[in-house]
Motif scaffolding. Structure first.
Motif, PDB file in Angstrom:
ATOM      1  N   PRO A   1      -5.215   5.218  -1.795  1.00 16.84           N
ATOM      2  CA  PRO A   1      -3.903   4.841  -2.060  1.00 16.84           C
ATOM      3  C   PRO A   1      -3.656   3.943  -3.501  1.00 16.84           C
ATOM      4  O   PRO A   1      -4.739   3.645  -3.713  1.00 16.84           O
ATOM      5  CB  PRO A   1      -3.526   4.041  -0.663  1.00 16.84           C
ATOM      6  CG  PRO A   1      -4.971   3.325  -0.380  1.00 16.84           C
ATOM      7  CD  PRO A   1      -5.916   4.440  -0.983  1.00 16.84           C
TER       8      PRO A   1
ATOM      9  N   ILE B   1       0.893  -1.274   0.076  1.00 17.06           N
ATOM     10  CA  ILE B   1       0.005  -0.076  -0.118  1.00 17.06           C
ATOM     11  C   ILE B   1       0.916   1.077  -0.029  1.00 17.06           C
ATOM     12  O   ILE B   1       1.767   1.325   0.812  1.00 17.06           O
ATOM     13  CB  ILE B   1      -0.902   0.122   1.299  1.00 17.06           C
ATOM     14  CG1 ILE B   1      -1.702  -1.376   1.489  1.00 17.06           C
ATOM     15  CG2 ILE B   1      -1.751   1.199   1.273  1.00 17.06           C
ATOM     16  CD1 ILE B   1      -2.626  -1.454   2.817  1.00 17.06           C
ATOM     17  N   LYS B   2       0.702   2.133  -1.158  1.00 14.92           N
ATOM     18  CA  LYS B   2       1.438   3.321  -1.120  1.00 14.92           C
ATOM     19  C   LYS B   2       0.505   4.484  -0.930  1.00 14.92           C
ATOM     20  O   LYS B   2      -0.390   4.622  -1.917  1.00 14.92           O
ATOM     21  CB  LYS B   2       2.348   3.568  -2.146  1.00 14.92           C
ATOM     22  CG  LYS B   2       3.168   4.563  -2.132  1.00 14.92           C
ATOM     23  CD  LYS B   2       3.978   4.746  -3.495  1.00 14.92           C
ATOM     24  CE  LYS B   2       5.139   3.671  -3.721  1.00 14.92           C
ATOM     25  NZ  LYS B   2       6.119   4.068  -2.449  1.00 14.92           N
ATOM     26  N   TYR B   3       0.657   5.302  -0.186  1.00 16.70           N
ATOM     27  CA  TYR B   3      -0.103   6.659   0.080  1.00 16.70           C
ATOM     28  C   TYR B   3       0.446   7.796  -0.554  1.00 16.70           C
ATOM     29  O   TYR B   3       1.926   8.029  -0.167  1.00 16.70           O
ATOM     30  CB  TYR B   3      -0.572   7.103   1.386  1.00 16.70           C
ATOM     31  CG  TYR B   3      -1.924   6.242   1.969  1.00 16.70           C
ATOM     32  CD1 TYR B   3      -3.043   6.883   1.754  1.00 16.70           C
ATOM     33  CD2 TYR B   3      -1.926   4.950   2.486  1.00 16.70           C
ATOM     34  CE1 TYR B   3      -4.214   6.224   2.320  1.00 16.70           C
ATOM     35  CE2 TYR B   3      -2.990   4.374   2.733  1.00 16.70           C
ATOM     36  CZ  TYR B   3      -4.358   4.922   2.537  1.00 16.70           C
ATOM     37  OH  TYR B   3      -5.410   4.158   3.030  1.00 16.70           O
ATOM     38  N   GLU B   4      -0.051   8.690  -1.242  1.00 20.70           N
ATOM     39  CA  GLU B   4       0.366   9.915  -1.950  1.00 20.70           C
ATOM     40  C   GLU B   4       1.691   9.720  -2.726  1.00 20.70           C
ATOM     41  O   GLU B   4       2.745  10.689  -2.895  1.00 20.70           O
ATOM     42  CB  GLU B   4       0.678  11.080  -0.685  1.00 20.70           C
ATOM     43  CG  GLU B   4      -0.396  11.633  -0.166  1.00 20.70           C
ATOM     44  CD  GLU B   4      -1.043  12.475  -0.958  1.00 20.70           C
ATOM     45  OE1 GLU B   4      -0.592  13.752  -1.285  1.00 20.70           O
ATOM     46  OE2 GLU B   4      -2.280  12.171  -1.813  1.00 20.70           O
TER      47      GLU B   4
ATOM     48  N   ASP C   1       5.057   4.186   1.966  1.00 22.25           N
ATOM     49  CA  ASP C   1       4.709   2.801   1.964  1.00 22.25           C
ATOM     50  C   ASP C   1       4.220   2.380   3.250  1.00 22.25           C
ATOM     51  O   ASP C   1       4.860   2.784   4.285  1.00 22.25           O
ATOM     52  CB  ASP C   1       5.513   1.586   1.508  1.00 22.25           C
ATOM     53  CG  ASP C   1       6.129   1.698   0.148  1.00 22.25           C
ATOM     54  OD1 ASP C   1       5.286   1.774  -0.671  1.00 22.25           O
ATOM     55  OD2 ASP C   1       7.173   1.840  -0.222  1.00 22.25           O
TER      56      ASP C   1
ATOM     57  N   LEU D   1      -3.564   9.779   5.411  1.00 20.79           N
ATOM     58  CA  LEU D   1      -4.164   8.686   4.757  1.00 20.79           C
ATOM     59  C   LEU D   1      -5.687   9.132   3.929  1.00 20.79           C
ATOM     60  O   LEU D   1      -6.502   8.435   3.524  1.00 20.79           O
ATOM     61  CB  LEU D   1      -4.797   7.473   5.773  1.00 20.79           C
ATOM     62  CG  LEU D   1      -3.706   6.943   6.743  1.00 20.79           C
ATOM     63  CD1 LEU D   1      -4.270   6.092   7.599  1.00 20.79           C
ATOM     64  CD2 LEU D   1      -2.542   6.288   5.744  1.00 20.79           C
TER      65      LEU D   1
END
Length: 210
Positions: free
Chosen positions: A73, A50-53, A57, A69
């Motif tokens: 993602p 999962i990678k946000y922005e 990770d 968050l």
């Protein structure tokens, strides 16, 4: 030539070792954080990346702020490009872990995803991030990926973000059983607790101040 072959064999061994470590980690973290067997009968088969922005990770089990968050993602798992998948994100701790009377709160549901291309899937509930109440402590958030038998006809109505009733008490096990999706092929879990973004999100979604 022999050196090149040995190099690729070594890299392959390293990748297999990391993959096995990730698979061991997802079983461990799901048990440690009481997801299995309380929420899922069996842990996901592999660790969901999962990678946000596009900047960080998610580390399994770690705590992040709702501000970090807030946006949908990017997900990565060992997908078959010819298969269809379902992605679901839930909070089993609504309104708090001691009294989860709204278990589980649905934060995201997309079905009929071809391979890894979530944008081409069928959204039933658009993504919105964690919104733990101010005095709720730390809440768990679980993202799961299920492999479908094929492209399916889902009879679920699209859930509007402003409809709280459509998001509360979502039973992910019953949903998976209904569409015969079995054990999730990938999953990950992280935690979050209140920050100043939660009242803003509550006002946007439900028109109320926390």
């Amino acid at each position: 030539m022999k050196l090149i072959v040995c190099h690729w064999v070594f890299l392959g061994f390293i990748c297999l070792s990391r993959s096995q470590d990730d698979n061991d980690n997802v079983r461990r973290i799901m048990k440690e954080m009481e997801v299995t067997p309380d929420i899922l009968e069996e842990p996901p088969r592999e660790l969901l990346r999962i990678k946000y922005e596009n900047t960080f990770d998610i580390e399994e089990g770690k705590t992040y702020t709702p501000t970090e968050l807030k946006f949908q993602p990017r997900l990565d798992w060992n997908a078959d490009p010819e298969s269809f998948y379902t992605v679901v994100m839930i909070c089993p701790d609504a309104p708090n872990r001691e009294n989860p009377m709204y278990r589980s709160w649905l934060h995201w549901l997309v079905v009929n995803i071809p391979g890894l291309d979530i944008m081409k899937g069928q959204p039933i509930s658009d993504y919105f991030g964690p919104l733990p109440p101010k005095d709720s402590g730390t809440q768990r958030y679980l993202i799961l990926v299920y492999q479908q038998s094929d492209k399916l006809d889902f009879d679920e109505k699209k859930i509007e973000l402003s409809n709280a009733d459509g998001h509360s008490n979502f039973d992910v096990k019953k949903f998976a059983q209904k569409y015969e999706m079995g054990t999730p092929v990938a999953g990950n879990i992280f935690q979050s607790r209140w920050d100043e973004y939660v009242p803003e999100l509550m006002k946007t979604l439900y028109g109320v101040n926390e």
